[in-house]
Design an enzyme around this catalytic site. Structure first.
Site, PDB file in Angstrom:
ATOM      1  N   ASP A 134       0.879  -1.162   0.000  1.00 15.90           N
ATOM      2  CA  ASP A 134       0.000   0.000   0.000  1.00 15.90           C
ATOM      3  C   ASP A 134       0.929   1.228   0.000  1.00 15.90           C
ATOM      4  O   ASP A 134       2.119   1.106   0.304  1.00 15.90           O
ATOM      5  CB  ASP A 134      -0.877  -0.032   1.258  1.00 15.90           C
ATOM      6  CG  ASP A 134      -1.713   1.219   1.405  1.00 15.90           C
ATOM      7  OD1 ASP A 134      -2.360   1.611   0.428  1.00 15.90           O
ATOM      8  OD2 ASP A 134      -1.702   1.822   2.503  1.00 15.90           O
ATOM      9  N   LEU A 135       0.394   2.380  -0.355  1.00 14.91           N
ATOM     10  CA  LEU A 135       1.254   3.580  -0.429  1.00 14.91           C
ATOM     11  C   LEU A 135       1.101   4.480   0.804  1.00 14.91           C
ATOM     12  O   LEU A 135       2.018   4.597   1.622  1.00 14.91           O
ATOM     13  CB  LEU A 135       0.902   4.385  -1.690  1.00 14.91           C
ATOM     14  CG  LEU A 135       1.639   5.710  -1.844  1.00 14.91           C
ATOM     15  CD1 LEU A 135       3.118   5.503  -2.103  1.00 14.91           C
ATOM     16  CD2 LEU A 135       1.020   6.544  -2.977  1.00 14.91           C
ATOM     17  N   ASP A 136      -0.081   5.100   0.906  1.00 10.69           N
ATOM     18  CA  ASP A 136      -0.308   6.097   1.964  1.00 10.69           C
ATOM     19  C   ASP A 136      -0.261   5.450   3.343  1.00 10.69           C
ATOM     20  O   ASP A 136      -1.048   4.546   3.631  1.00 10.69           O
ATOM     21  CB  ASP A 136      -1.686   6.759   1.768  1.00 10.69           C
ATOM     22  CG  ASP A 136      -1.759   7.550   0.470  1.00 10.69           C
ATOM     23  OD1 ASP A 136      -0.841   8.335   0.208  1.00 10.69           O
ATOM     24  OD2 ASP A 136      -2.745   7.375  -0.280  1.00 10.69           O
TER      25      ASP A 136
ATOM     26  N   THR B  14       1.750  10.116   4.039  1.00 11.14           N
ATOM     27  CA  THR B  14       0.802  11.050   3.430  1.00 11.14           C
ATOM     28  C   THR B  14      -0.558  11.047   4.123  1.00 11.14           C
ATOM     29  O   THR B  14      -1.385  11.908   3.831  1.00 11.14           O
ATOM     30  CB  THR B  14       0.601  10.698   1.941  1.00 11.14           C
ATOM     31  OG1 THR B  14       0.538   9.278   1.858  1.00 11.14           O
ATOM     32  CG2 THR B  14       1.711  11.227   1.080  1.00 11.14           C
TER      33      THR B  14
ATOM     34  N   LYS C 282      -8.921   5.705   5.848  1.00  8.82           N
ATOM     35  CA  LYS C 282      -7.673   5.119   5.348  1.00  8.82           C
ATOM     36  C   LYS C 282      -7.966   3.966   4.401  1.00  8.82           C
ATOM     37  O   LYS C 282      -8.766   3.081   4.718  1.00  8.82           O
ATOM     38  CB  LYS C 282      -6.796   4.653   6.518  1.00  8.82           C
ATOM     39  CG  LYS C 282      -6.197   5.813   7.280  1.00  8.82           C
ATOM     40  CD  LYS C 282      -5.196   5.349   8.317  1.00  8.82           C
ATOM     41  CE  LYS C 282      -4.593   6.556   9.023  1.00  8.82           C
ATOM     42  NZ  LYS C 282      -3.728   6.160  10.156  1.00  8.82           N
TER      43      LYS C 282
ATOM     44  N   SER D 250      -2.514   0.462  -4.375  1.00  9.47           N
ATOM     45  CA  SER D 250      -3.009   1.643  -3.652  1.00  9.47           C
ATOM     46  C   SER D 250      -4.332   2.134  -4.198  1.00  9.47           C
ATOM     47  O   SER D 250      -4.602   2.025  -5.391  1.00  9.47           O
ATOM     48  CB  SER D 250      -1.973   2.764  -3.776  1.00  9.47           C
ATOM     49  OG  SER D 250      -2.514   4.000  -3.346  1.00  9.47           O
ATOM     50  N   ALA D 251      -5.147   2.724  -3.337  1.00 16.81           N
ATOM     51  CA  ALA D 251      -6.419   3.322  -3.763  1.00 16.81           C
ATOM     52  C   ALA D 251      -6.217   4.707  -4.355  1.00 16.81           C
ATOM     53  O   ALA D 251      -7.114   5.272  -4.966  1.00 16.81           O
ATOM     54  CB  ALA D 251      -7.364   3.419  -2.566  1.00 16.81           C
TER      55      ALA D 251
ATOM     56  N   LYS E 138     -10.967  -1.091  -1.887  1.00 21.93           N
ATOM     57  CA  LYS E 138     -10.739  -1.927  -0.703  1.00 21.93           C
ATOM     58  C   LYS E 138     -11.920  -1.705   0.253  1.00 21.93           C
ATOM     59  O   LYS E 138     -12.394  -0.588   0.346  1.00 21.93           O
ATOM     60  CB  LYS E 138      -9.445  -1.509   0.011  1.00 21.93           C
ATOM     61  CG  LYS E 138      -8.182  -1.616  -0.848  1.00 21.93           C
ATOM     62  CD  LYS E 138      -6.993  -0.946  -0.150  1.00 21.93           C
ATOM     63  CE  LYS E 138      -5.785  -0.880  -1.073  1.00 21.93           C
ATOM     64  NZ  LYS E 138      -4.642  -0.143  -0.494  1.00 21.93           N
TER      65      LYS E 138
ATOM     66  N   GLU F 135       0.027  -3.281   4.673  1.00 25.77           N
ATOM     67  CA  GLU F 135      -1.115  -2.356   4.762  1.00 25.77           C
ATOM     68  C   GLU F 135      -1.181  -1.626   6.098  1.00 25.77           C
ATOM     69  O   GLU F 135      -0.792  -2.193   7.118  1.00 25.77           O
ATOM     70  CB  GLU F 135      -2.424  -3.157   4.634  1.00 25.77           C
ATOM     71  CG  GLU F 135      -3.085  -3.063   3.297  1.00 25.77           C
ATOM     72  CD  GLU F 135      -3.629  -1.686   2.959  1.00 25.77           C
ATOM     73  OE1 GLU F 135      -3.718  -0.816   3.844  1.00 25.77           O
ATOM     74  OE2 GLU F 135      -3.964  -1.468   1.781  1.00 25.77           O
ATOM     75  N   ASP F 136      -1.692  -0.400   6.080  1.00 25.71           N
ATOM     76  CA  ASP F 136      -1.896   0.325   7.345  1.00 25.71           C
ATOM     77  C   ASP F 136      -3.378   0.574   7.618  1.00 25.71           C
ATOM     78  O   ASP F 136      -3.704   1.254   8.588  1.00 25.71           O
ATOM     79  CB  ASP F 136      -1.166   1.669   7.319  1.00 25.71           C
ATOM     80  CG  ASP F 136      -1.870   2.681   6.424  1.00 25.71           C
ATOM     81  OD1 ASP F 136      -2.286   2.287   5.317  1.00 25.71           O
ATOM     82  OD2 ASP F 136      -2.019   3.843   6.842  1.00 25.71           O
TER      83      ASP F 136
HETATM   84  C1  BG6 Z   1      -5.640   5.818   0.006  1.00 23.07           C
HETATM   85  C2  BG6 Z   1      -5.704   6.636   1.275  1.00 23.07           C
HETATM   86  O1  BG6 Z   1      -4.354   5.282  -0.133  1.00 23.07           O
HETATM   87  O2  BG6 Z   1      -5.943   6.622  -1.129  1.00 23.07           O
HETATM   88  C3  BG6 Z   1      -7.058   7.312   1.388  1.00 23.07           C
HETATM   89  O3  BG6 Z   1      -5.477   5.804   2.399  1.00 23.07           O
HETATM   90  C4  BG6 Z   1      -7.340   8.121   0.137  1.00 23.07           C
HETATM   91  O4  BG6 Z   1      -7.076   8.113   2.540  1.00 23.07           O
HETATM   92  C5  BG6 Z   1      -7.226   7.229  -1.102  1.00 23.07           C
HETATM   93  O5  BG6 Z   1      -8.635   8.703   0.188  1.00 23.07           O
HETATM   94  C6  BG6 Z   1      -7.450   7.995  -2.403  1.00 23.07           C
HETATM   95  O6  BG6 Z   1      -6.384   8.858  -2.593  1.00 23.07           O
HETATM   96  P1  BG6 Z   1      -6.331  10.007  -3.696  1.00 23.07           P
HETATM   97  O7  BG6 Z   1      -4.887  10.439  -3.686  1.00 23.07           O
HETATM   98  O8  BG6 Z   1      -6.730   9.398  -4.992  1.00 23.07           O
HETATM   99  O9  BG6 Z   1      -7.261  11.078  -3.253  1.00 23.07           O
HETATM  100 MG    MG Z   2      -2.718   3.222   3.511  1.00 26.12          MG
END
Ligand code: BG6
Ligand code: MG
Length: 218
Positions: free
Chosen positions: A9-11, A17, A45, A114-115, A145, A169-170
């Protein structure tokens, strides 16, 4: 040594972030009279941008037109991107780079799952895009997710089965997605929040080479 698919996962896993998502949403939520706490933020998240706004509006029992929603989504992302543009490599979370280096040196496969629709620019910004054999992000999937689509796609792109895939994942939604997908889930963060993961670490810095070897040879 065996070869596995390691999906990140990224964020909140690779980069910190989550705090920027929080600040950008909090500005809008507070203006709408919603008290937006860190506890509320846990619900967001791993969740898509659109769904995040729905959750926030739900907290305040607020009805809004599509135009209003669109303008808040745009505002949130503009504010978020302003934070992102100022990011530097020192915002890669502790312990992540040694793990990426070890995986590369030991012929393991690496993907992002990542989302976020901002994933690529963030990886570029902090200079680690080149580690990734595949990238699956919010632009590539239709089901967010805890649907496992993002991770299943990543495993597929790497040519590995779910059983040979490990997810870091977090978020609660992300751990659930990995488990539903039949993958090994490693949660990073508070174990009281991230229940249900196969393994938990407070941060990436706690992950040892011995643990990575265990995952590879499973
Ligand atoms: C996820 C975050 O990685 O990405 C969420 O945990 C976030 O908080 C989602 O809403 C979407 O991110 P973005 O950058 O497309 O707004
Ligand atoms: Mg995350």
């Amino acid at each position: 040594m065996k070869q596995k698919a390691f999906i990140f996962d990224l964020d909140g896993v690779i980069v910190d972030t989550a705090k920027y998502h929080y600040l950008a949403w909090k500005k809008i939520a507070n203006r709408l009279g919603i008290d937006f706490t860190h506890e509320h933020n846990e619900l967001l998240k791993g969740v898509s941008r659109v769904r995040s706004l729905e959750i926030i509006l739900g907290l305040g029992n607020i009805q809004a037109t599509n135009e209003e929603k669109e303008s808040w989504l745009t505002e949130k992302n503009t504010d978020y991107l302003n934070y992102i543009n100022a990011m530097q490599a020192d915002e890669i979370l502790d312990g992540v780079l040694p793990v990426l280096d070890w995986l590369k040196a030991n012929d393991q496969l690496i993907s992002l799952g990542s989302a976020s629709k901002n994933a690529r620019p963030i990886l570029e910004k902090v200079g680690i895009l080149h580690y990734f054999d595949a990238i699956v992000d919010g632009n590539d999937v239709t089901n967010a997710k805890p649907d496992p689509e993002v991770f299943l796609r990543a495993a597929q792109l790497l040519g590995k089965s779910p059983a040979d895939s490990i997810v870091f994942e977090d978020s609660m939604a992300g751990v659930e997605a990995a488990n539903i997908g039949g993958m090994t889930s490693v949660s990073i963060g508070d174990p009281a929040i991230l229940q249900g993961a196969h393994y938990n670490f407070g941060s990436f810095a706690e992950i040892t080479i011995q643990f990575l070897e265990t995952l590879v040879n499973k």
